[in-house]
Design an enzyme around this catalytic site. Sequence first.
Site, short mmCIF file in Angstrom:
data_model
loop_
_atom_site.label_atom_id
_atom_site.label_comp_id
_atom_site.label_asym_id
_atom_site.label_seq_id
_atom_site.Cartn_x
_atom_site.Cartn_y
_atom_site.Cartn_z
N SER A 190 0.84 -1.20 0.00
CA SER A 190 0.00 0.00 0.00
C SER A 190 0.88 1.25 0.00
CB SER A 190 -0.87 0.00 1.26
OG SER A 190 -1.48 1.25 1.43
N TYR B 111 -1.55 -1.12 10.44
CA TYR B 111 -1.77 -1.34 9.00
C TYR B 111 -0.52 -0.95 8.21
CZ TYR B 111 -3.85 -1.05 4.34
OH TYR B 111 -4.12 -1.22 3.00
#
Length: 325
Positions: free
Chosen positions: A192, A205
């Site tokens: 990401s 995350y």
Amino acid sequence: MAEGEGCYQFLCILGGVTALFYLLKWSWNCWRGLKVYILSQIWHTDVRKFGQWAVVTGATSGIGRAYALELAKRGLDIVLISRSEKKLSNVANEIESQYGRKTRIIQVDFTEGPSIYPAIAQQLADLEVGILVNNVGMNYASMFMHFLDIPDPEQKITEVINCNILSVTQMSRLILPQMIKRGKGLIINMSSEAASQPQPMLAVYSATKIFVTYFSRCLHAEYSSHGIIVQCVAPFVVSTNMTHNIEVNPLVKSADSFAREALNTVEYSTHTSGCLSHALQHIALSIFFPSWLRLSSFCIHHMKNYAQGMSHIKERMSHAHSKEE
Ligand SMILES: NC(=O)c1ccc[n+]([C@@H]2O[C@H](COP(=O)([O-])OP(=O)(O)OC[C@H]3O[C@@H](n4cnc5c(N)ncnc54)[C@H](OP(=O)(O)O)[C@@H]3O)[C@@H](O)[C@H]2O)c1
């Protein structure tokens, strides 16, 4: 020659060499960007060469579903892995009727940890897997929050790590040996943009995604001589359930167009933002929002206020909604 003149000449040469260095660097980066994000859309790899089957984790919606459909369109049979049997059957039927490819579904919950992998191994044992897309991933909340504000943290932290980290390492462990035996294979790991720099208020995350990035780079270095390509894809915002199906615009990609463009970059780059729009956003963000600013207490304070504001709006909206009903 006067001393001052010598010094002036030295500075001129130094300036010239520095300017040349940056000009060459800039030209090289532009050429790479042109190749990876534009030429790749015209000339791309025939992914059938890696093997008959592609395995996609988190394949029933969003980016994973889009990769599964795109790979089927390009001639591969697909193993779909997710939690919901009904959603898996729907995507399998869509692939079979639309592209005439074979499918197999495996229903598992990646948050459960190590116990699920023997069953997955058994169901993949008889297949020639050419491509593995380690796409499954989750966040613990839809909003920025401090680490200790994660809801039900004891359970949630383990679930996120099992889903985002363990799945990638264990699935690679299962499938790599047969790829090495055949001397070819492609592993695509979904990282990401949140991993490109440390992202406070999304600590777990962001940290799981930098794991994916480093793991991919190391694996590629270790096994590229065996014919294996490990590509790390680090998207910005894609419109999916994870992003509340945010409206598509020049900055936000639809899952289908993202998967198509990202798949075209295979063999052009082993670490990619996936598409030109996200690559440009990555460059802009690293210039205008560097990590010292992201990590500053000023920025964390504003992110906290923003998150509080958003959760008040959400609360009011759901209140109004329940009154209407
Ligand atoms: N969307 C973005 O903007 C964005 C940006 C950067 C990176 N990413 C990364 O891209 C990947 C895909 O994200 P997405 O936005 O497409 O997510 P999504 O729309 O929420 O889809 C997630 C997929 O994973 C499956 N799944 C979720 N939890 C699971 C679990 N515990 N076990 C098995 N399957 C599970 C879901 O299916 P079931 O519900 O049927 O299980 C679904 O098919 C993730 O790794 C994410 O971190 C996304």
